[in-house]
Design an enzyme around this catalytic site. Structure first.
Site, PDB file in Angstrom:
ATOM      1  N   THR A 123       0.818  -1.217   0.000  1.00  0.00           N
ATOM      2  CA  THR A 123       0.000   0.000   0.000  1.00  0.00           C
ATOM      3  C   THR A 123       0.844   1.256   0.000  1.00  0.00           C
ATOM      4  O   THR A 123       0.481   2.265  -0.628  1.00  0.00           O
ATOM      5  CB  THR A 123      -0.935   0.008   1.227  1.00  0.00           C
ATOM      6  OG1 THR A 123      -1.828  -1.106   1.133  1.00  0.00           O
ATOM      7  CG2 THR A 123      -1.747   1.290   1.292  1.00  0.00           C
ATOM      8  N   THR A 145       1.074  -4.554   4.177  1.00  0.00           N
ATOM      9  CA  THR A 145       0.733  -4.959   5.538  1.00  0.00           C
ATOM     10  C   THR A 145       0.046  -6.324   5.622  1.00  0.00           C
ATOM     11  O   THR A 145       0.125  -6.991   6.651  1.00  0.00           O
ATOM     12  CB  THR A 145      -0.189  -3.912   6.201  1.00  0.00           C
ATOM     13  OG1 THR A 145      -1.394  -3.774   5.427  1.00  0.00           O
ATOM     14  CG2 THR A 145       0.506  -2.564   6.312  1.00  0.00           C
ATOM     15  N   ASP A 146      -0.616  -6.758   4.550  1.00  0.00           N
ATOM     16  CA  ASP A 146      -1.420  -7.978   4.632  1.00  0.00           C
ATOM     17  C   ASP A 146      -0.601  -9.208   4.995  1.00  0.00           C
ATOM     18  O   ASP A 146      -1.056 -10.063   5.761  1.00  0.00           O
ATOM     19  CB  ASP A 146      -2.172  -8.215   3.320  1.00  0.00           C
ATOM     20  CG  ASP A 146      -3.370  -7.305   3.162  1.00  0.00           C
ATOM     21  OD1 ASP A 146      -3.685  -6.563   4.109  1.00  0.00           O
ATOM     22  OD2 ASP A 146      -4.003  -7.338   2.081  1.00  0.00           O
ATOM     23  N   LYS A 189      -1.173  -8.820  12.297  1.00  0.00           N
ATOM     24  CA  LYS A 189      -2.048  -7.745  11.856  1.00  0.00           C
ATOM     25  C   LYS A 189      -3.452  -7.984  12.380  1.00  0.00           C
ATOM     26  O   LYS A 189      -4.078  -9.006  12.078  1.00  0.00           O
ATOM     27  CB  LYS A 189      -2.070  -7.642  10.328  1.00  0.00           C
ATOM     28  CG  LYS A 189      -2.873  -6.429   9.850  1.00  0.00           C
ATOM     29  CD  LYS A 189      -2.872  -6.275   8.334  1.00  0.00           C
ATOM     30  CE  LYS A 189      -3.706  -5.052   7.922  1.00  0.00           C
ATOM     31  NZ  LYS A 189      -3.784  -4.886   6.457  1.00  0.00           N
ATOM     32  N   TYR A 194      -6.194 -30.484  28.894  1.00  0.00           N
ATOM     33  CA  TYR A 194      -7.417 -31.268  28.701  1.00  0.00           C
ATOM     34  C   TYR A 194      -7.075 -32.598  28.031  1.00  0.00           C
ATOM     35  O   TYR A 194      -6.060 -32.710  27.327  1.00  0.00           O
ATOM     36  CB  TYR A 194      -8.416 -30.509  27.834  1.00  0.00           C
ATOM     37  CG  TYR A 194      -8.973 -29.255  28.457  1.00  0.00           C
ATOM     38  CD1 TYR A 194     -10.110 -29.302  29.263  1.00  0.00           C
ATOM     39  CD2 TYR A 194      -8.368 -28.021  28.233  1.00  0.00           C
ATOM     40  CE1 TYR A 194     -10.632 -28.156  29.838  1.00  0.00           C
ATOM     41  CE2 TYR A 194      -8.886 -26.864  28.799  1.00  0.00           C
ATOM     42  CZ  TYR A 194     -10.008 -26.933  29.598  1.00  0.00           C
ATOM     43  OH  TYR A 194     -10.521 -25.789  30.164  1.00  0.00           O
TER      44      TYR A 194
END
Length: 330
Positions: free
Chosen positions: A12, A84-85, A155, A276
């Protein structure tokens, strides 16, 4: 003088408008007018890709690593401008590839194009350059005034400027007013063995989120489809069902030949397979616990490990080892 190399990959921060929407268009040299660096920092630019980070693949990580390996010999630090993704995936992988490195590599990007009024790009890029010039060794992400360890970042927001979090570890530091880098004292010790070779990153790994009613046979089909490893994002503390669709038994069948790593769908707290019976049975069946690593750190660590060995016992040992502050060692 501090010499810093800026590598650009798109994202971006470099975007302009197109018929299909935002797409990477700017070269790294076009970022320079937006910066106001101290006189003792010399910034040089090299463009690698011009891609939306959604399109980055493991082969691109290899290319980035090769360029970083060469650049780090000649510069005091390296900055990578990145979308950023998938930034947390790239920063995690580079953290493994360069653990023990004695210089900084800093990733950054922005939520708005750098040329857009009010963009966070200039500030983030300025912070990243200052971080790279600070001399603190390691791989980091600099974003919205904060500095994160490269293998501890995730993110969390699609549009918010403060887009990243560090779920199970403190951030490494911050940059005050885009002028002063302040490192925090909570530096977690990690294995400091120099990484000499970049392994192949072409071993396919599937990241599979567990949902109620998932067919047990799906796990075996993963490997018949050519995958070499599986990350299973399980419930809670790493719980895997054994009634009805018995995924535990499938893990038992698979794990002698292929690594099955179990992490959690919860952002905070990590995996505890002893808590568990649904976790303990998965552990006994051969599941490899991922501790409190982020999903990005788990996925990239398995690819990195498979690039060095396919022996499940050795991969299990690698997941028990902290290389780059990727998890909390109990």
């Amino acid at each position: 003088m501090k010499r810093v190399l800026l590598l650009t990959t798109g994202g971006t921060i470099s975007c302009g408008t197109s018929v299909q929407g935002l797409s990477p268009q700017l070269a790294g040299a076009e970022f320079l007018p937006y910066l106001s660096l101290p006189a003792d920092i010399v910034l040089e630019v090299k463009d690698i890709f011009q891609l939306d980070s959604t399109n980055l693949q493991p082969a691109h990580w290899e290319t980035i690593a090769e360029v970083v390996s060469e650049g780090i010999k000649q510069y005091d630090g390296v900055v990578i401008a990145h979308g950023t993704d998938t930034m947390a995936y790239t920063s995690s992988m580079l953290s493994y590839l360069f653990y023990g490195m004695n210089k900084p590599v800093v990733l950054t990007g922005s939520q708005l194009p750098i040329s857009e009024n009010g963009s966070d790009g200039p500030g983030n890029l300025q912070d990243a350059v200052l971080t790279a010039a600070s001399g603190r060794a390691g791989v980091f992400v600099a974003f919205s005034g904060r500095i994160f360890y490269g293998a501890r970042v995730h993110k969390a927001f699609t549009k918010k400027f403060d887009a990243f979090i560090s779920p199970n570890a403190p951030q490494a530091g911050e940059v005050e007013n885009h002028q002063k880098v302040i490192w925090r004292d909570e530096v977690v010790p990690c294995c400091m063995v120099e990484q000499r070779n970049v392994p192949s990153l072409n071993s396919p790994v599937l990241f599979l989120k567990l949902v109620p009613g998932m067919k047990a046979g799906l796990l075996s089909s993963v490997f018949s489809a050519g995958y070499r490893g599986l990350v299973l994002e399980a419930f809670g503390a790493g719980n895997v069902p054994f009634l009805g669709e018995d995924l535990v038994e499938e893990i038992r069948r698979i794990s002698a030949q292929f690594p099955v790593v179990v992490c959690t769908q919860c952002q905070y707290g990590g995996v505890d397979l002893s808590l568990y019976s649904t976790g303990a049975l998965a552990l006994e069946a051969g599941a490899i616990p991922a501790g409190d690593m982020t999903p990005e750190a788990v996925y990239t660590k398995l690819i990195w490990a498979l690039g060095q060995t396919e022996r499940v016992s050795l991969i299990r040992r690698m997941f028990e080892t902290v290389y780059c502050n990727e998890m909390t060692k109990e």
